[in-house]
Motif scaffolding. Structure first.
Motif, PDB file in Angstrom:
ATOM      1  N   ASP A 257       0.845  -1.187   0.000  1.00 26.93           N
ATOM      2  CA  ASP A 257       0.000   0.000   0.000  1.00 26.93           C
ATOM      3  C   ASP A 257       0.887   1.247   0.000  1.00 26.93           C
ATOM      4  O   ASP A 257       1.602   1.491   0.969  1.00 26.93           O
ATOM      5  N   ASP A 258       0.860   2.005  -1.064  1.00 26.59           N
ATOM      6  CA  ASP A 258       1.657   3.242  -1.158  1.00 26.59           C
ATOM      7  C   ASP A 258       3.151   2.966  -1.347  1.00 26.59           C
ATOM      8  O   ASP A 258       3.988   3.747  -0.876  1.00 26.59           O
TER       9      ASP A 258
ATOM     10  N   CYS B 247      -6.123   4.411  -2.845  1.00 23.01           N
ATOM     11  CA  CYS B 247      -6.164   3.010  -2.420  1.00 23.01           C
ATOM     12  C   CYS B 247      -7.366   2.176  -2.890  1.00 23.01           C
ATOM     13  O   CYS B 247      -7.235   1.298  -3.728  1.00 23.01           O
TER      14      CYS B 247
ATOM     15  N   HIS C  52       1.956   2.245   4.247  1.00 22.28           N
ATOM     16  CA  HIS C  52       0.966   3.331   4.360  1.00 22.28           C
ATOM     17  C   HIS C  52       1.262   4.175   5.594  1.00 22.28           C
ATOM     18  O   HIS C  52       1.779   3.678   6.585  1.00 22.28           O
TER      19      HIS C  52
ATOM     20  N   ASP D 133      -0.724  -0.354  -4.776  1.00 24.96           N
ATOM     21  CA  ASP D 133      -2.020   0.190  -5.215  1.00 24.96           C
ATOM     22  C   ASP D 133      -1.864   1.531  -5.922  1.00 24.96           C
ATOM     23  O   ASP D 133      -2.761   1.984  -6.605  1.00 24.96           O
ATOM     24  N   GLN D 134      -0.730   2.166  -5.762  1.00 27.26           N
ATOM     25  CA  GLN D 134      -0.326   3.354  -6.538  1.00 27.26           C
ATOM     26  C   GLN D 134       1.094   3.696  -6.133  1.00 27.26           C
ATOM     27  O   GLN D 134       1.664   3.049  -5.275  1.00 27.26           O
TER      28      GLN D 134
ATOM     29  N   LYS E 286      -0.249  10.948  -2.526  1.00 28.14           N
ATOM     30  CA  LYS E 286      -0.360  10.501  -3.932  1.00 28.14           C
ATOM     31  C   LYS E 286      -1.474  11.307  -4.613  1.00 28.14           C
ATOM     32  O   LYS E 286      -1.415  12.492  -4.676  1.00 28.14           O
TER      33      LYS E 286
HETATM   34 CA    CA Z   1      -2.659   3.280  -1.042  1.00 34.22          CA
END
Ligand code: CA
Ligand code: SGN
Length: 538
Positions: free
Chosen positions: A39-40, A79, A200, A359-360, A372
């Motif tokens: 995540d991130d 997300c 995250h 997720d990005q 983001k």
């Molecule tokens: Ca994320």
């Protein structure tokens, strides 16, 4: 919707002629799938992409033994929407999960459901962030919402809500390995989603890693002191600057009472709470170990703070940020190594496709930012690498504009299943096999969550290898153009430069056509603004 199930494929040969795209060479039948997502996780923080910040030897192995995608990107850099795009193979405006607030509509068909209906054993461990449970999984243990780094709760398919003492990344890895060892049915192919919460916000590393990373210093990005000159209103009004918007307690780990003693104001109204709810969640033993390492940093800060200039504070905050952010990634790298070792040591490596992505992307001080959402490179692009021995040649690279939109169709093709015709991505299987012709040369992007935390304005865009044309709308009506080849850091919006007039007019037409092709429209833009305003009023 047309879903063609495997039993309809009469013989093996017939199956491949009906289920494989014309571009694809023969594939092994029904391999296992391990889909790993953090995540991130910025690509700048993976040494296979960039060795400037940190070392991730285990994640890098996937690229060394497989393919690294150097231009992978998302359709909406946030997300839960990214996860909805991945599962449905449809852009946000069609799957309806446009932002983190709206619930995911679980009546939609997702690729794991199709795999499960076609004989795959399926399991998901870690962060989903939908606010509801996933369908199509034989087993899941997911974090409620964002989840916690220390002593997290899990929502489980068979045992209800449980609490597990320990560090989240290690727990998710243990759950994944336990499932492989104890629950996997050997006579079925499996699809495993191994989904980390880290890295995250608020970036809490494991003890073994904060001990190491708190001693490190990191190179600053060139654009750390960006003043947003030559950009539009959106970059100037976003609230994600390390100096002015990052939480002192929650993010930089300066305890609330120290903030009070130094008369430091909260950067958000949840700044102090964010500390209490994260660092404050540790057991006495965890906290004791934590304080041993973080207390000296706090003492030094107390001494220096009164005399620090804004520039020095920015630099200090950047180092603090990187220590915790990169420290959180180290446990992911350990976990990926353990899972890869398990596959290798148990004869599963050959017949398993392993995917690593995020997720990005994420800003690591570029433009002075964290977070983001924007289409500017560091959040728009996402890491992607895949290993599939026998199909993907080791150590290969692909630079095409692949998107998270493509996973569903790719993994269905990998499993020999026809994708529903209303999915909007493209299978990456031909790319994995080294073919590069006939792939898309432009992608569509649309971000919605505004007004909201970080205040990134709504925008949609077309991105080609050479250009990025962006329309910010709703409370502004501004266009931006970036020349990707000549302005790597995206510091100059050249929309009004006469030298680009022709490019702008051509790209505007292409963007219109793209919005029609993907079934997005001004009517949908308005619908989602109205729904959102209604929602945040309540
Ligand atoms: Ca994320
Ligand atoms: C939280 C974070 C934000 C982050 C969103 C969305 N604030 O609100 O910084 O952008 O999540 O992140 S925090 O202080 O609560 O950490 S996402 O990855 O779930 O989209």
């Amino acid at each position: 919707m047309r879903v063609q199930f495997i039993p309809l494929c009469i013989s093996f040969l017939a199956m491949w002629s009906s289920c494989q795209s014309p571009k694809t060479k023969d594939l092994p039948s029904k391999p296992n799938i391990v889909f790993i997502m953090s995540d991130d996780h910025a690509y700048q923080a993976i040494s296979a992409y960039d060795q400037g910040l940190t070392s991730t030897p285990n994640i890098d192995r996937i690229a060394q033994e497989g393919m690294l995608f150097s231009n992978a990107c998302v359709t909406n850099s946030i997300c839960a929407p990214s996860r909805a795009v991945i599962l449905t193979g449809k852009h946000s405006h069609l799957n309806g999960k446009i932002d983190n607030h709206f619930p995911f509509d679980t009546n939609q068909i997702t690729f794991p459901q199709i795999l499960n209906d076609n004989g795959y054993q399926t399991a998901m461990f870690g962060k989903l962030h939908f606010g509801n449970n996933p369908k199509g999984f034989d087993q899941f243990k997911i974090l409620p919402g964002q989840g916690h780094y220390y002593n997290p709760d899990f929502i489980t398919k068979h045992e209800g809500k449980i609490n597990v003492e320990g560090y989240v990344t290690d727990i998710i890895t243990d759950m994944t390995l336990d499932w492989l060892k104890e629950e996997r049915e050997e006579d079925k192919p499996f699809m495993l989603m191994y989904l980390h919460k880290a890295p995250h916000r608020e970036w809490l590393p494991a003890e073994r890693h904060y001990k190491e990373f708190m001693q490190k210093t990191f190179a600053e990005p060139e654009t750390l002191f960006d003043d947003y000159e030559n950009r539009g209103t959106a970059a100037k009004t976003a609230e994600m600057n390390l100096l002015t918007h990052m939480n002192w307690a929650g993010d930089s780990k300066i305890p609330p009472e120290v903030m009070d003693a130094l008369a430091i104001k909260e950067n958000s109204n949840w700044d102090k709470n964010a500390y209490t709810h994260t660092v404050g969640r540790q057991t006495d033993a965890q906290r004791e170990a934590w304080d041993k390492i973080y207390d000296p940093m706090i003492e030094e800060f107390k001494k220096n703070y009164p005399n620090m200039s804004d520039k020095e504070l920015m630099q200090w905050r950047y180092q603090r940020y990187m220590q915790d952010y990169l420290g959180s990634i180290a446990a992911i790298d350990d976990g990926v190594g353990r899972v890869m070792d398990y596959l290798d040591e148990n004869g599963l490596a050959e017949n398993t496709i392993v995917v690593y992505t995020s997720d990005q992307g994420f800003y690591l001080g570029e433009h002075g930012w964290f977070d983001k959402r924007f289409i500017y490179n560091e959040s728009f692009k996402t890491p992607l690498m895949m290993r599939w021995p026998g199909v993907i040649a080791a150590g290969t690279k692909n630079s095409q504009m692949v998107q998270n939109l493509d996973f569903a169709q790719t993994l269905l093709e990998v499993a020999g299943i026809d994708a529903p015709t209303d999915m909007q991505g493209e299978s990456l299987v031909p790319l994995m096999q080294g073919q590069t012709e006939d792939f898309r040369d432009a992608v569509y992007y649309h971000y919605y969550e505004y007004p909201s935390v970080h205040m990134v304005k709504r925008h949609y865009a077309i991105v080609t290898e050479e250009y990025k044309l962006v329309h910010f709308y709703y409370d502004v009506d501004e266009w931006e153009l970036y020349d990707r080849k000549n302005d790597k850091h995206e510091m100059n919006n050249v929309i009004a430069d006469p030298a680009y007039a022709e490019t702008v007019s051509r790209l505007k037409k292409e963007l219109d056509a793209m919005r029609i092709k993907y079934k997005d429209s001004p009517e949908l833009d308005k619908k989602y603004v109205d729904l959102y305003l209604e929602k945040i009023k309540r």
